[in-house]
Motif scaffolding. Sequence first.
Motif, short mmCIF file in Angstrom:
data_model
loop_
_atom_site.label_atom_id
_atom_site.label_comp_id
_atom_site.label_asym_id
_atom_site.label_seq_id
_atom_site.Cartn_x
_atom_site.Cartn_y
_atom_site.Cartn_z
N THR A 214 4.42 7.58 -2.75
CA THR A 214 4.45 6.24 -2.18
C THR A 214 3.08 5.89 -1.65
O THR A 214 2.31 6.77 -1.25
N SER B 244 6.09 0.25 2.95
CA SER B 244 7.55 0.44 3.06
C SER B 244 7.88 1.58 4.03
O SER B 244 8.78 2.38 3.77
N HIS C 207 6.25 -1.33 -6.08
CA HIS C 207 6.45 -2.73 -5.76
C HIS C 207 6.23 -3.63 -6.97
O HIS C 207 5.19 -3.57 -7.61
N SER D 284 4.59 -3.54 4.74
CA SER D 284 3.43 -2.66 4.56
C SER D 284 2.43 -2.77 5.70
O SER D 284 1.40 -2.10 5.69
N THR E 30 10.74 -4.01 -3.62
CA THR E 30 10.51 -2.56 -3.54
C THR E 30 11.54 -1.86 -4.42
O THR E 30 12.74 -2.18 -4.34
#
Length: 286
Positions: free
Chosen positions: A99, A104, A149, A238, A259
């Motif tokens: 990630t 997120s 995303h 974010s 997402t």
Amino acid sequence: MHDLETRELRYFVAVAEELHFGRAADRLGIAQPPLSRAIRRLEQRLGVRLFDRNRRGAALTDAGEVLLREARAVLDAVGAAARRTRRAADPSRPLVLATKAGASHALLQRLLDAVAADPGAAPVEVLLCEVGEQAGLLRDGRADAALMHRPYDDLAGFDTEDLCVEGQVAILPAAHPLAARERLALADVQNVPGLPIARWPRLDGTYPDGPGPEVRTQSQLAQLVALGRTLLVIPASSRAWQWPEHVAVPVVDAPRVTTVIAWPPSSRSRAVASLVRSAAGLRGEP
């Protein structure tokens, strides 16, 4: 025609990236003459010219450009197969979830909590990366799944499950007049004198035109905003990484961002399937 071998594809990619047979040979740790012979044999077998050679080095032909894209994909797949095979031999290994650092964050924390509460779930190792790196980590086998995303990340070829949809915010220097606004439109932030929008690399690594600084990392970006040199528009969730010198203001007409959790379509891992189910159970929560 015989099947292409991974060795000759590695040779070809080295020359295609260096555009110089001598530098490619050094990179591969072999002498230049056998490398040149290997490339000529490859051209003969394919029946096409892959390089235009000159005194300064070499340039890819149109056919060479096509083979470079295909060869990179093949070599990534071979490397991924080896990594996944080695990891599959260790049933106690954690799943690797890639990630973007700072992205997120709340959703990621809830997902990790859900996994920890499930006695049958495999443990999860979080691999934090920079913008746009998740796809490469999935394709070469360094990650089992990724939070990504849409429409910004490269989702081509992956299976995905949508998790949440959210708006975007502008991250601004706290001292800037726009930081006092309750909401903004894209037109308000696109041509701000002395405060251009930062430019991230495209999926192919090139940068869009514009006056804003070229950035590659969140830390670069955070400091440039704090110094009053740039602004950016990002998904609202974010902004977890924003500094005290930053202010986040909603951009009401910015595209909505979805997402997703993504994973390789070839995966037959029960552990990955369990992780996806846990993520889907959080659907709708940014």
